[in-house]
Design an enzyme around this catalytic site. Sequence first.
Site, mmCIF file in Angstrom:
data_model
loop_
_atom_site.group_PDB
_atom_site.id
_atom_site.type_symbol
_atom_site.label_atom_id
_atom_site.label_comp_id
_atom_site.label_asym_id
_atom_site.label_seq_id
_atom_site.Cartn_x
_atom_site.Cartn_y
_atom_site.Cartn_z
ATOM 1 N N GLU A 27 35.355 38.930 64.130
ATOM 2 C CA GLU A 27 34.791 37.891 63.264
ATOM 3 C C GLU A 27 34.454 36.640 64.078
ATOM 4 O O GLU A 27 33.439 35.977 63.815
ATOM 5 C CB GLU A 27 35.783 37.527 62.156
ATOM 6 C CG GLU A 27 36.185 38.670 61.250
ATOM 7 C CD GLU A 27 35.111 39.068 60.258
ATOM 8 O OE1 GLU A 27 34.105 39.667 60.694
ATOM 9 O OE2 GLU A 27 35.292 38.795 59.071
ATOM 10 N N HIS A 40 50.798 50.144 28.349
ATOM 11 C CA HIS A 40 50.816 49.512 29.667
ATOM 12 C C HIS A 40 49.733 50.157 30.540
ATOM 13 O O HIS A 40 49.356 51.307 30.319
ATOM 14 C CB HIS A 40 52.194 49.649 30.321
ATOM 15 C CG HIS A 40 52.652 51.057 30.554
ATOM 16 N ND1 HIS A 40 53.058 51.893 29.542
ATOM 17 C CD2 HIS A 40 52.762 51.785 31.686
ATOM 18 C CE1 HIS A 40 53.408 53.059 30.043
ATOM 19 N NE2 HIS A 40 53.236 53.037 31.338
ATOM 20 N N HIS A 41 49.244 49.402 31.501
ATOM 21 C CA HIS A 41 48.144 49.815 32.377
ATOM 22 C C HIS A 41 46.802 49.925 31.642
ATOM 23 O O HIS A 41 45.902 50.624 32.122
ATOM 24 C CB HIS A 41 48.413 51.152 33.098
ATOM 25 C CG HIS A 41 49.688 51.250 33.857
ATOM 26 N ND1 HIS A 41 50.412 50.156 34.269
ATOM 27 C CD2 HIS A 41 50.383 52.331 34.306
ATOM 28 C CE1 HIS A 41 51.491 50.571 34.920
ATOM 29 N NE2 HIS A 41 51.506 51.872 34.956
ATOM 30 N N ASP A 94 54.176 56.702 35.694
ATOM 31 C CA ASP A 94 54.698 57.514 34.590
ATOM 32 C C ASP A 94 53.643 58.455 34.000
ATOM 33 O O ASP A 94 53.986 59.477 33.426
ATOM 34 C CB ASP A 94 55.375 56.659 33.520
ATOM 35 C CG ASP A 94 54.398 55.853 32.693
ATOM 36 O OD1 ASP A 94 53.544 55.178 33.292
ATOM 37 O OD2 ASP A 94 54.486 55.900 31.459
ATOM 38 N N GLU A 150 48.711 52.617 46.905
ATOM 39 C CA GLU A 150 47.598 53.509 46.624
ATOM 40 C C GLU A 150 46.441 53.345 47.587
ATOM 41 O O GLU A 150 45.790 54.335 47.959
ATOM 42 C CB GLU A 150 47.102 53.315 45.187
ATOM 43 C CG GLU A 150 48.015 53.902 44.126
ATOM 44 C CD GLU A 150 49.126 52.967 43.678
ATOM 45 O OE1 GLU A 150 49.190 51.835 44.231
ATOM 46 O OE2 GLU A 150 49.905 53.323 42.788
ATOM 47 N N GLY A 170 33.527 50.337 57.112
ATOM 48 C CA GLY A 170 34.146 49.241 57.847
ATOM 49 C C GLY A 170 35.215 48.463 57.112
ATOM 50 O O GLY A 170 35.278 47.234 57.225
ATOM 51 N N ASP A 216 45.306 43.663 65.606
ATOM 52 C CA ASP A 216 46.443 43.009 64.945
ATOM 53 C C ASP A 216 46.081 42.527 63.545
ATOM 54 O O ASP A 216 46.874 42.645 62.608
ATOM 55 C CB ASP A 216 46.999 41.861 65.808
ATOM 56 C CG ASP A 216 45.925 40.922 66.363
ATOM 57 O OD1 ASP A 216 44.732 41.080 66.035
ATOM 58 O OD2 ASP A 216 46.294 40.012 67.136
ATOM 59 N N GLY A 228 44.294 37.575 66.379
ATOM 60 C CA GLY A 228 43.470 37.450 65.175
ATOM 61 C C GLY A 228 42.196 38.258 65.187
ATOM 62 O O GLY A 228 42.082 39.267 65.876
ATOM 63 N N ASN A 288 45.526 40.351 69.934
ATOM 64 C CA ASN A 288 44.596 39.372 70.523
ATOM 65 C C ASN A 288 44.449 38.143 69.626
ATOM 66 O O ASN A 288 43.392 37.529 69.572
ATOM 67 C CB ASN A 288 43.244 40.036 70.821
ATOM 68 C CG ASN A 288 42.587 40.608 69.584
ATOM 69 O OD1 ASN A 288 43.120 40.458 68.476
ATOM 70 N ND2 ASN A 288 41.454 41.267 69.736
HETATM 71 C C1 LIG Z 1 50.174 49.964 41.501
HETATM 72 C C2 LIG Z 1 51.164 50.807 40.756
HETATM 73 N N1 LIG Z 1 51.470 52.027 41.207
HETATM 74 C C3 LIG Z 1 52.360 52.795 40.561
HETATM 75 C C4 LIG Z 1 52.974 52.359 39.431
HETATM 76 C C5 LIG Z 1 54.000 53.218 38.710
HETATM 77 N N2 LIG Z 1 55.327 52.589 38.756
HETATM 78 C C6 LIG Z 1 55.778 51.774 37.788
HETATM 79 S S1 LIG Z 1 57.285 51.156 38.088
HETATM 80 C C7 LIG Z 1 57.408 52.032 39.528
HETATM 81 C C8 LIG Z 1 58.644 51.990 40.369
HETATM 82 C C9 LIG Z 1 59.188 50.631 40.639
HETATM 83 O O1 LIG Z 1 60.298 50.794 41.450
HETATM 84 P P1 LIG Z 1 61.165 49.550 41.913
HETATM 85 O O2 LIG Z 1 60.260 48.430 42.247
HETATM 86 O O3 LIG Z 1 62.111 49.974 42.947
HETATM 87 O O4 LIG Z 1 61.877 49.111 40.571
HETATM 88 P P2 LIG Z 1 63.324 49.456 40.020
HETATM 89 O O5 LIG Z 1 63.976 50.419 40.933
HETATM 90 O O6 LIG Z 1 64.002 48.130 39.975
HETATM 91 O O7 LIG Z 1 63.097 50.000 38.638
HETATM 92 C C10 LIG Z 1 56.248 52.770 39.754
HETATM 93 C C11 LIG Z 1 56.056 53.639 40.921
HETATM 94 C C12 LIG Z 1 52.608 51.094 38.968
HETATM 95 N N3 LIG Z 1 53.115 50.566 37.868
HETATM 96 N N4 LIG Z 1 51.728 50.336 39.647
HETATM 97 C C1 LIG Z 2 39.111 45.128 53.694
HETATM 98 C C2 LIG Z 2 38.344 44.234 54.615
HETATM 99 N N1 LIG Z 2 38.528 42.910 54.563
HETATM 100 C C3 LIG Z 2 37.860 42.083 55.395
HETATM 101 C C4 LIG Z 2 36.981 42.579 56.311
HETATM 102 C C5 LIG Z 2 36.232 41.657 57.265
HETATM 103 N N2 LIG Z 2 36.642 41.926 58.659
HETATM 104 C C6 LIG Z 2 35.999 42.802 59.450
HETATM 105 S S1 LIG Z 2 36.676 42.939 60.958
HETATM 106 C C7 LIG Z 2 37.847 41.792 60.602
HETATM 107 C C8 LIG Z 2 38.848 41.344 61.615
HETATM 108 C C9 LIG Z 2 39.547 42.443 62.342
HETATM 109 O O1 LIG Z 2 40.463 41.859 63.223
HETATM 110 P P1 LIG Z 2 41.329 42.745 64.202
HETATM 111 O O2 LIG Z 2 41.789 43.937 63.499
HETATM 112 O O3 LIG Z 2 42.369 41.885 64.814
HETATM 113 O O4 LIG Z 2 40.279 43.246 65.249
HETATM 114 P P2 LIG Z 2 39.876 42.662 66.680
HETATM 115 O O5 LIG Z 2 40.625 41.398 66.908
HETATM 116 O O6 LIG Z 2 40.288 43.759 67.614
HETATM 117 O O7 LIG Z 2 38.400 42.484 66.639
HETATM 118 C C10 LIG Z 2 37.696 41.329 59.305
HETATM 119 C C11 LIG Z 2 38.575 40.318 58.671
HETATM 120 C C12 LIG Z 2 36.787 43.968 56.311
HETATM 121 N N3 LIG Z 2 35.925 44.555 57.149
HETATM 122 N N4 LIG Z 2 37.493 44.768 55.482
HETATM 123 MG MG LIG Z 3 42.671 41.108 66.636
#
Ligand SMILES: Cc1ncc(C[n+]2csc(CCOP(=O)(O)OP(=O)(O)O)c2C)c(N)n1
Ligand SMILES: Cc1ncc(C[n+]2csc(CCOP(=O)(O)OP(=O)(O)O)c2C)c(N)n1
Ligand SMILES: [Mg+2]
Lengths: 573, 573
Positions: free
Chosen positions: B485, B123-124, B38, B60, B422, B452, B481, B479
């Site tokens: 790691e 809010h927020h 909003d 986001e 990364g 995956d 998981g 693969n």
């Molecule tokens: C992380 C985040 N991003 C954006 C918003 C802004 N926002 C508040 S409510 C809403 C829409 C919610 O829509 P929905 O879940 O479909 O609810 P309903 O249609 O039941 O009102 C958004 C985008 C937020 N509150 N939090």
């Molecule tokens: C946001 C975030 N959370 C956790 C990690 C730790 N991390 C690095 S690689 C990885 C696993 C990736 O697995 P996958 O995508 O299946 O790759 P692959 O099996 O091909 O190695 C994780 C958990 C990270 N780098 N970033």
């Molecule tokens: Mg994997």
Amino acid sequence: MATDIRTSELKSPIDVAEYLFRRLHEVGVRGVHGVPGDYNLVALDYIPKVGLNWVGNCNELNAGYAADGYARVKGISAVVTTFGVGELSLLNAIAGGYSEYVPIVHIVGTPSTLSQRDGMLLHHTLGNGNFEVFANMSQNISCAMAKLNDPHDAAMLIDNAIRECWVQSRPVYITLPTDMVQKKIEGEKLKIPIDISFPPNPAEKEDYVVGVVLKYLHAAKNPVIIVDACAIRHRALDEVHELVEKSGLPTFVAPMGKGAVNETLPNYGGVYAGSGSNAGVAERVESSDLVLTIGSIKSDFNTAGFTYRVSQLSTIDFHSTYMRVRYSEYPGVSMHGVLRKVTTRMGKLNIQAGPAPDNSIAKKDQGMSQGELITHDWLWPRVGQWLQPDDIVITETGTANFGIWETKFPKGVTALSQVLWGSIGYSVGACQGAALAAKETGSRRTILFVGDGSFELTAQEVSTMIRNDLKPIIFVICNEGYTIERYIHGMDASYNDIQQWKYKDLVGVFGADPKRSKTYQVKAKQEMEDLFKDENFCSAPYLQFVELYMPKEDAPKALKLTAEASAKTNAKE
Amino acid sequence: MATDIRTSELKSPIDVAEYLFRRLHEVGVRGVHGVPGDYNLVALDYIPKVGLNWVGNCNELNAGYAADGYARVKGISAVVTTFGVGELSLLNAIAGGYSEYVPIVHIVGTPSTLSQRDGMLLHHTLGNGNFEVFANMSQNISCAMAKLNDPHDAAMLIDNAIRECWVQSRPVYITLPTDMVQKKIEGEKLKIPIDISFPPNPAEKEDYVVGVVLKYLHAAKNPVIIVDACAIRHRALDEVHELVEKSGLPTFVAPMGKGAVNETLPNYGGVYAGSGSNAGVAERVESSDLVLTIGSIKSDFNTAGFTYRVSQLSTIDFHSTYMRVRYSEYPGVSMHGVLRKVTTRMGKLNIQAGPAPDNSIAKKDQGMSQGELITHDWLWPRVGQWLQPDDIVITETGTANFGIWETKFPKGVTALSQVLWGSIGYSVGACQGAALAAKETGSRRTILFVGDGSFELTAQEVSTMIRNDLKPIIFVICNEGYTIERYIHGMDASYNDIQQWKYKDLVGVFGADPKRSKTYQVKAKQEMEDLFKDENFCSAPYLQFVELYMPKEDAPKALKLTAEASAKTNAKE
Ligand SMILES: Cc1ncc(C[n+]2csc(CCOP(=O)(O)OP(=O)(O)O)c2C)c(N)n1
Ligand SMILES: Cc1ncc(C[n+]2csc(CCOP(=O)(O)OP(=O)(O)O)c2C)c(N)n1
Ligand SMILES: [Mg+2]
Ligand SMILES: [Mg+2]
């Protein structure tokens, strides 16, 4: 760099990570949320060892939300992330916990103290040798920080962080460098239970405040009670219940206080939120000559856009760190002790009854003809009829968390919602955490109402529910996008539309066993009725997922009022 | 609170939001990423008005990743979020942009200046009246901040932020309060194009450095060039190409520099990353008597665990803000001018050829018998044979972004990967942004390789690709998981397992038209061969999604080496 403790000096040597997880176990944590990363992997090995269970979330933000939901049900939670990439991903969830007083222990696996000292150019850094940036970002949304860089003070810092987390009911931030995980510290300390008790009020001061409160209470002709979020979050519900039951005063809840009191009590009167109140409530509250607010948070959405009409001159506010009687403030006195003494000493009060909500559906909304669409005015009281004692009900920011104001709960219901912080997507993660907490503690049902728009932010956590064999009932309100936003601005704007999914098919995609899960699609009132009467459905034997269709431009009354007020506040010059 | 500008004083009054979006259009932005809220809704109304296109991401963080991917292809990007809940959700993506030098303009819709001044309980917010907390959190990961609290300096702050974003090639943070969106400012300023040129080097200093560089270059017997990330990010690729082509020196890339040079040039020699280098490369580079590094980032993963064996005494480093010759530093001299003059003035150099990579598959990996599994050693050179000129190739942290070291690119390929930051899940968002940029600019294919495990963090952005009618080819490496790691710690630990999804079925669930999308499952080399030879598949007519199965414990050689080094660094005492 940390100097070692000589292991021979220790009576019962224990590794730092084990100490940390044992303390978490002690305060009630069983499931640990989070995502692995190479800076926390070795620490994760300790989780099963001390009798904890690793949840394994799909991503960190969802893990943070889940930890929030878990803490709201179990009292406290823990989430483990990796340096930089992991921890920054859930700052929004931690900020939500800070804003709404939820005790989450956030543990970050960091590069070793050696690597940090040497400013090494490691993955997950900004490339500038600064290893403090991320901790600094967490500082403003944590009530305590513990950087475990040295075995000598690690136990002390851990105990302090967990204590502050519990007592202040807010997130804390703990860094665990890779080279500290296995450092030995004194395990004997674990024999002394961690002290998480609330400090009592200074007796004389407390008595003084109690006297003032009683003076006004006895003089009042028609006092009422409003219970709000902080009564829940600061663990004052026993005290509140004693006051409410013993006094018999008409008792209301603010939206954030939903679930705080037993809504089946004869003196429970419904939700007070100014012009967004339940029928008859605003009249009763606003004509009262004394309003006791307990744990009040007068935020925009909690007051339907600042529409409280209660004078501070006829108000007594109970808070966790201070009391306020009319305009007199009493810092350093918490509600707990005051509530207890007021209840003991109050004697007979003047009582004028208030409204008695009952989940009845207004005449205009009762129509059940074939294909009659589900509306908010019909849904929420109907949900109230369907709920069971001790259910956990999670509602997402959107039509759902305003709709729930019109639902009167059975006894023992816990309600989760982020009325102040309002981050959408929250409820799906929170549902995972809550459902896990429910599984750990017995057989409570966990029920989620989430909008289609919000669901899309964090949908993958349904996979984590399946992985952990949780049994929530998930209602996705399918109304073609961001209805709440439409009411604030842009009723027909395309930015309030979303990509339409086949929501319920996600359950299969996420690998649920079709025999251990079920999905439904409900487009008319009669279909909803049938579902609410389906015994298997109601018994919540496994994960169930309901697509619940509602008209795009339908919304609960309280939402319409609040949205209008928000639009005005945003535009004010 | 802001004082108004009298509209009558303005020659061409224009609203603040329109000014901002027009400037973004001017520097090349067409698609704007983000999520409504909003506090930003009214601002979003200006997006179509100025010829921009609202993407509408699912959440986001994914929007932030998408903005990163878009910027890496188009040069700059913009993402719009809402106060608190929105902006905190993508701090990880912004930090990634900061770490890896990606120019992202982050615009946050905030409460009105009036509400902020009055400390309203909105809010927020954290509920404490502090409206600066979130901006402070962004400060350390932004190269400029613009708080548009006053119409008088709004245009100046906007221009400055966009300029810094472009020139420093890093994220900037702009707050747009609700009551500022429609405030009038001078539109005449838009007639003067925004200045985003690099400041030239001081001429004398530049000549001096060029002289030093040439002295060493002429003396060298077998010099080589290594091109790395900052040459791309600081927009020096034209200069680099002239040097590489005109000199004919053996030229290598670091992993983060993949895509920086035309890999079909005869003097392109492959990837240098210490012990993780392509065959023959380490020998050639490390025996050179002069190494010119251009835009080098010697991070752990970019050097296969700090395994460079190149002496600083035989190195000349070209950077965006300084030059270094052996141990002599020349601050304030950027690579651009130096490269141009060195190329013009170098004359004839001593050249000793290097290796010539060719995507040939090693004998041991050539087996094609029925059901023969797909291995990394086979896959990556094969991908190189399949790629087309100008493809955009995105690889996720995991087996994919190490595997791609073994892929020699056709001409004009752009490679996206977060080797330094990364953050997993990045690649899915980045793929959305890159595919949108590709759509805007012509007919480049966008190809994603994601693990995956990583895919599960951000899977819903496939929905945004569908919503925006994008046509990527998505390979999910199945693969079982977190293989990367497993190689660092916990080969069989359950925390490295994930919930198995029916990945390709997501395309249908997210609402793709079955006639405008296609999914595949590939479990054996021969199936992959068939797909690579399928003309319809190769022509990328619509969104395509491939489940690509590989053995759980198979990994590229470079990954194994790097993982081992990381585990050692983590454990070092
Ligand atoms: C992380 C985040 N991003 C954006 C918003 C802004 N926002 C508040 S409510 C809403 C829409 C919610 O829509 P929905 O879940 O479909 O609810 P309903 O249609 O039941 O009102 C958004 C985008 C937020 N509150 N939090
Ligand atoms: C946001 C975030 N959370 C956790 C990690 C730790 N991390 C690095 S690689 C990885 C696993 C990736 O697995 P996958 O995508 O299946 O790759 P692959 O099996 O091909 O190695 C994780 C958990 C990270 N780098 N970033
Ligand atoms: Mg994997
Ligand atoms: Mg909706």
